[in-house]
Design an enzyme around this catalytic site. Structure first.
Site, PDB file in Angstrom:
ATOM      1  N   ARG A  81      26.670 -15.653 -50.692  1.00  0.00           N
ATOM      2  CA  ARG A  81      26.172 -14.324 -51.034  1.00  0.00           C
ATOM      3  C   ARG A  81      24.845 -14.025 -50.357  1.00  0.00           C
ATOM      4  O   ARG A  81      24.616 -12.908 -49.856  1.00  0.00           O
ATOM      5  CB  ARG A  81      26.025 -14.197 -52.547  1.00  0.00           C
ATOM      6  CG  ARG A  81      25.576 -12.817 -53.049  1.00  0.00           C
ATOM      7  CD  ARG A  81      26.658 -11.768 -52.845  1.00  0.00           C
ATOM      8  NE  ARG A  81      26.539 -11.071 -51.575  1.00  0.00           N
ATOM      9  CZ  ARG A  81      27.560 -10.488 -50.953  1.00  0.00           C
ATOM     10  NH1 ARG A  81      28.787 -10.559 -51.452  1.00  0.00           N
ATOM     11  NH2 ARG A  81      27.367  -9.850 -49.822  1.00  0.00           N
ATOM     12  N   LYS A  88       7.818   2.366 -42.740  1.00  0.00           N
ATOM     13  CA  LYS A  88       8.619   2.582 -43.951  1.00  0.00           C
ATOM     14  C   LYS A  88       9.711   1.522 -44.002  1.00  0.00           C
ATOM     15  O   LYS A  88      10.862   1.749 -43.619  1.00  0.00           O
ATOM     16  CB  LYS A  88       9.221   3.989 -43.960  1.00  0.00           C
ATOM     17  CG  LYS A  88       8.179   5.101 -44.020  1.00  0.00           C
ATOM     18  CD  LYS A  88       8.832   6.472 -43.930  1.00  0.00           C
ATOM     19  CE  LYS A  88       7.777   7.579 -43.907  1.00  0.00           C
ATOM     20  NZ  LYS A  88       8.392   8.914 -43.727  1.00  0.00           N
ATOM     21  N   LYS A 115      -4.465   9.403 -38.911  1.00  0.00           N
ATOM     22  CA  LYS A 115      -3.543  10.355 -39.513  1.00  0.00           C
ATOM     23  C   LYS A 115      -4.326  11.458 -40.218  1.00  0.00           C
ATOM     24  O   LYS A 115      -5.557  11.433 -40.267  1.00  0.00           O
ATOM     25  CB  LYS A 115      -2.596   9.627 -40.463  1.00  0.00           C
ATOM     26  CG  LYS A 115      -1.824   8.483 -39.784  1.00  0.00           C
ATOM     27  CD  LYS A 115      -0.739   7.921 -40.652  1.00  0.00           C
ATOM     28  CE  LYS A 115       0.468   8.843 -40.673  1.00  0.00           C
ATOM     29  NZ  LYS A 115       1.607   8.234 -41.413  1.00  0.00           N
ATOM     30  N   GLU A 121      -2.516  11.669 -35.092  1.00  0.00           N
ATOM     31  CA  GLU A 121      -1.519  12.580 -35.655  1.00  0.00           C
ATOM     32  C   GLU A 121      -2.120  13.977 -35.733  1.00  0.00           C
ATOM     33  O   GLU A 121      -3.190  14.165 -36.312  1.00  0.00           O
ATOM     34  CB  GLU A 121      -1.106  12.115 -37.054  1.00  0.00           C
ATOM     35  CG  GLU A 121      -0.116  13.036 -37.748  1.00  0.00           C
ATOM     36  CD  GLU A 121       0.147  12.606 -39.182  1.00  0.00           C
ATOM     37  OE1 GLU A 121       1.043  11.764 -39.387  1.00  0.00           O
ATOM     38  OE2 GLU A 121      -0.564  13.101 -40.086  1.00  0.00           O
ATOM     39  N   ASP A 174       3.282  16.101 -35.532  1.00  0.00           N
ATOM     40  CA  ASP A 174       3.900  15.977 -36.844  1.00  0.00           C
ATOM     41  C   ASP A 174       4.487  17.294 -37.324  1.00  0.00           C
ATOM     42  O   ASP A 174       3.768  18.303 -37.454  1.00  0.00           O
ATOM     43  CB  ASP A 174       2.861  15.471 -37.848  1.00  0.00           C
ATOM     44  CG  ASP A 174       3.477  15.145 -39.199  1.00  0.00           C
ATOM     45  OD1 ASP A 174       4.568  14.544 -39.236  1.00  0.00           O
ATOM     46  OD2 ASP A 174       2.866  15.496 -40.225  1.00  0.00           O
TER      47      ASP A 174
END
Length: 308
Positions: A125, A160, A192, A226, A247
């Site tokens: 598994r 992310k 950013k 950004e 962005d």
């Protein structure tokens, strides 16, 4: 430095040899211990181990099993199979039938495992969990890359990622044909919107001064900015910014920004990008498109362990 040279410095693809084996061992150990010992539970279980496999009858000690793709996929994670088997005991060996990053049709054999039946059953598994997850990321990434067609624009991942699994998921993106953005907060200066707001430097002279201050502190590092409006671009270029992340720009705004930047910096489009957007975005002329979707929207692939 010209935009193409900057883009080539940015466009890296993580290789398996660049992953720390100790980090992989830690993840395997956690996965093994939660399966056999109830790791994570406030109270340990009364019994530990694989209570099913330990009662197998005599004569079932040795076994051979095959890893089979049960749907079309891009293979990823095969180098982790042997370390997983080793974590469950000695004697089991894995022979891969192909390498990571290969397109596989349904029914393709990914490899063969031989050894003690109990080791294979206990590890089954966990090794499938790793393979199915990583192959899912690689498969979706390849779909995104193919959507760009013949465009020179390259697909980037983001931060992310599943906590603790970043290197593996970024490796999977690379196996699918994507490229890796920064690995963490440590390997690139990336200003950013919240950094600009915190510094009171959202535009004009103050924005240029902020970029210059970072250039003085990190002369060898790529500095990325950004921006969310066209009027932030010229001050950044005046300060010698290397990479500009556009962005949530519309297609027309992206085209205007690329024309304004004119290869003085690398360009990256990001923000709410979908698979359907990619063909049109690939024609705008940005160097990169970044998205976290190839990780957080990836579905596990169906891979089976078939007993011989």
């Amino acid at each position: 430095m010209s935009a193409p040279l900057i883009a080539n410095r940015i466009a890296k693809q993580l290789k398996w040899e660049e992953i720390d084996p100790a980090a992989v061992t830690t993840l395997i150990s956690i996965a093994r211990n939660e399966d056999l010992e109830g790791w994570g539970l406030a109270e340990p279980p009364e019994q530990t181990g694989d209570i099913t496999s330990r009662l197998l009858p005599k004569g079932s000690e040795q076994a051979t099993a095959r890893l089979i793709a049960r749907n079309d996929l891009v293979s990823c994670g095969l180098p982790i199979v042997q370390p997983i088997l080793d974590a469950y005991g000695a004697g089991a060996s894995f022979k891969p039938a192909l390498t990571d990053g290969k397109e596989c049709s349904r029914g393709t054999q990914l490899g063969t495992i031989e050894g003690p039946a109990r080791v294979i059953l206990e590890a089954e598994r966990v090794l499938l969990n790793f393979l199915q997850r990583l192959s899912g990321v690689a498969t979706l990434t390849q779909l995104y890359v193919k959507a760009l067609g013949s465009s020179p624009t390259r697909l980037l991942d983001t931060r992310k990622t599943t906590p603790g699994y970043r290197v593996l998921e970024k490796y999977a993106v690379a196996c699918g044909g994507g490229f890796n953005h920064r690995m963490g907060l440590f390997d690139r200066v990336m200003l950013k919107d919240n950094h600009l707001a915190a510094a009171g430097a959202t535009g004009g002279k103050k924005l240029a001064e902020l970029v210059n201050s970072y250039r003085g502190s990190y002369p060898e590092m790529i500095i990325e900015l950004e921006v969310d409006s066209i009027d932030q671009i010229l001050p950044a270029l005046d300060a010698g910014i290397e990479n500009i992340l556009l962005d949530n720009f519309s297609l027309s705004e992206l085209a205007e920004a690329v024309s304004l930047i004119a290869n003085k910096a690398a360009t990256e489009a990001s923000g709410g990008i979908t698979l359907e957007d990619l063909p049109a975005l690939g024609q705008v002329g940005v160097d990169f498109i970044s998205t976290g979707a190839t990780v957080h929207k990836a579905q596990w692939m169906d891979i089976g362990l078939d007993w011989n």
